[in-house]
Design a protein around this motif. Sequence first.
Motif, short mmCIF file in Angstrom:
data_model
loop_
_atom_site.label_atom_id
_atom_site.label_comp_id
_atom_site.label_asym_id
_atom_site.label_seq_id
_atom_site.Cartn_x
_atom_site.Cartn_y
_atom_site.Cartn_z
N ASN A 62 0.41 -2.76 5.57
CA ASN A 62 -1.04 -2.81 5.35
C ASN A 62 -1.80 -1.75 6.14
O ASN A 62 -3.02 -1.68 6.05
CB ASN A 62 -1.59 -4.19 5.74
N ARG B 258 0.85 -1.17 0.00
CA ARG B 258 0.00 0.00 0.00
C ARG B 258 0.90 1.23 0.00
O ARG B 258 1.86 1.30 0.74
CB ARG B 258 -0.82 -0.07 1.28
N SER C 224 1.07 5.08 0.87
CA SER C 224 0.35 6.20 1.48
C SER C 224 1.33 7.08 2.21
O SER C 224 2.46 6.70 2.44
CB SER C 224 -0.71 5.70 2.44
N GLN D 92 -2.59 5.26 10.89
CA GLN D 92 -2.05 4.19 11.75
C GLN D 92 -0.53 4.08 11.60
O GLN D 92 0.19 3.84 12.56
CB GLN D 92 -2.73 2.86 11.40
N SER E 155 -6.21 12.26 6.78
CA SER E 155 -7.57 12.80 6.85
C SER E 155 -7.67 13.70 8.08
O SER E 155 -6.87 13.56 9.01
CB SER E 155 -8.57 11.66 6.98
N SER F 299 -3.20 1.95 7.49
CA SER F 299 -3.61 3.20 6.86
C SER F 299 -2.58 4.27 7.20
O SER F 299 -1.73 4.07 8.08
CB SER F 299 -4.97 3.63 7.40
#
Lengths: 305, 238
Positions: free
Chosen positions: B137, A303, A305, B142, B169, B139
């Motif tokens: 994995n 992922r 980010s 986190q 966010s 976010s």
Amino acid sequence: MIEQLGNGLLLGLIVAIASVSLSLLYGVTRIVNFAHGEIIALGAVLTLFFSSSPESSFLYLDRFSPLGSSFIVSSIASILLCGVFGALLELCLFRPLRKNNYGNVAVLVITIGLSIFLRHIFLLFASARPASYALDLQKREDYFGIQLTPRNVQVLIIGSVVMILVGLFLSYTKTGRAMRAVRDSSELASVSGINSDYIITLTWVFSSMLAGFTGIIQGVINNVRWNMGFLILLLIFAGSILGGIGTSFGAMFGGFIIGMLVQLSVGLSFMDGHTEAKNAIALALMILILLIRPQGIFGSKERIS
Amino acid sequence: MNKAIIEVNGLAAGYVKGLNILQGIDLVIKEKEIISIIGPNGAGKSTLLKAIMGLIPISGGRLYINGNELANFKSHELIKKGIGYVPQVANVFPSLTIEENLEIGLWTNTKNSKEGKKEIFEMFPILFEKKREKAGNLSGGQRQLLALGRALITKPDVLLLDEPSAGLSPIAIDEVFNSINEINNKGVSILLVEQNAKRALSFCDRGYVLDQGKNSYTGTGRDLLDDPNVIDLYLGKL
């Protein structure tokens, strides 16, 4: 094809261990080391050098046999020396290159040059003819339908134990964890308190010892040649990439699959008289699998980010 | 008076020899303080943190950590001197589990590994819930909490945070800032680089405005928020 199963297991094991060592080194240092095959050959050649009898004609330094004919002692000494060689490569060559921010392509070309250089050093000291360790000849026997010599079985057991130990080392030891951390990001590892240079040196030592071990078992199963590492290098790269480059367990699996496929394909009917093309089917399959799973079998998409 | 943990005098540093991004920065972080560094893109905010952390070479000036001059020390040695650092990107080890990420932070301090992990898990329960999951994995929010935990487990005197709110966010930003506050309440000084200048200044004790590698304005967070020059140049009018 079934008669090739024994050979397939053996080649699979060799490629699997070599792929783990290559993949670990790549993961931690980001160096695509074309000279890895020569470290494999170094293990085999050193063992021959140490264990061959003074009458041996393989080595030009034939009257020198410091460890007599003890194969086990010679093997251990050779594996340790491969580790020292790996440390020297890091300290004298690759660390200075890293500190001077040499690009990946430049370093890759240097490893190709190093590979050619080392291979010809072996040729200089050893003859071009294949040689064998001073081990007694053994007949193949039937083990659950698989044809192997007792020594082959020993090699399979020892090799499997080594792979399990490598897996446990990487998963559960502090140093193994640090190696995986440096593999993810050496800068983040440094700012977490890890001396990345130390871990990279340890990785060179560990990877080179594993490579040397691979060379010795390859020498036991087949024979010792000056270019034995180079001949197997493509399969090792294929195994590492198939499993997912940089992932040790993937490399283990990918290496094993490639080694098995290469050997099993010899048994296919249309390969009669074309056994030199045995790499073709395994490598074609590797390309096919990578088309479907570009990250390799065990490589994961991360992922972002 | 609280003693200075980090003191930077006339610091010059850059990525390329002879090309300094930082051109004489002065900065002091005292015990228990929260300091914000704001400024436009390219002002040298992140570069300053990297220079302090030994990730880029310091070519001039002085850097004192707990009173000792430590310019150009290696990063892993600075951790032992009480500095913690959370980079802006790539701040977790994605292929390691959450628990392993924290254990990497314990490399320098294995004596209290169980207690260290327990403290972090108490502070960030979400990390405990997911401790066997791969950090890759998680976010963004986190990940930021894990990165804070990984830095905090080394028991730093001061934590250097490079844009902890980047890409998060609004809810995750609140969570991260609350955590930073909580960390500070436990006595850890914070040096915070932020793009979100208003939030950073309203949150900090003192702030530094950098521009083109130099100190531009300095003052308490409140003063800087009200300073017409700072409003004109960096904050904009509401």
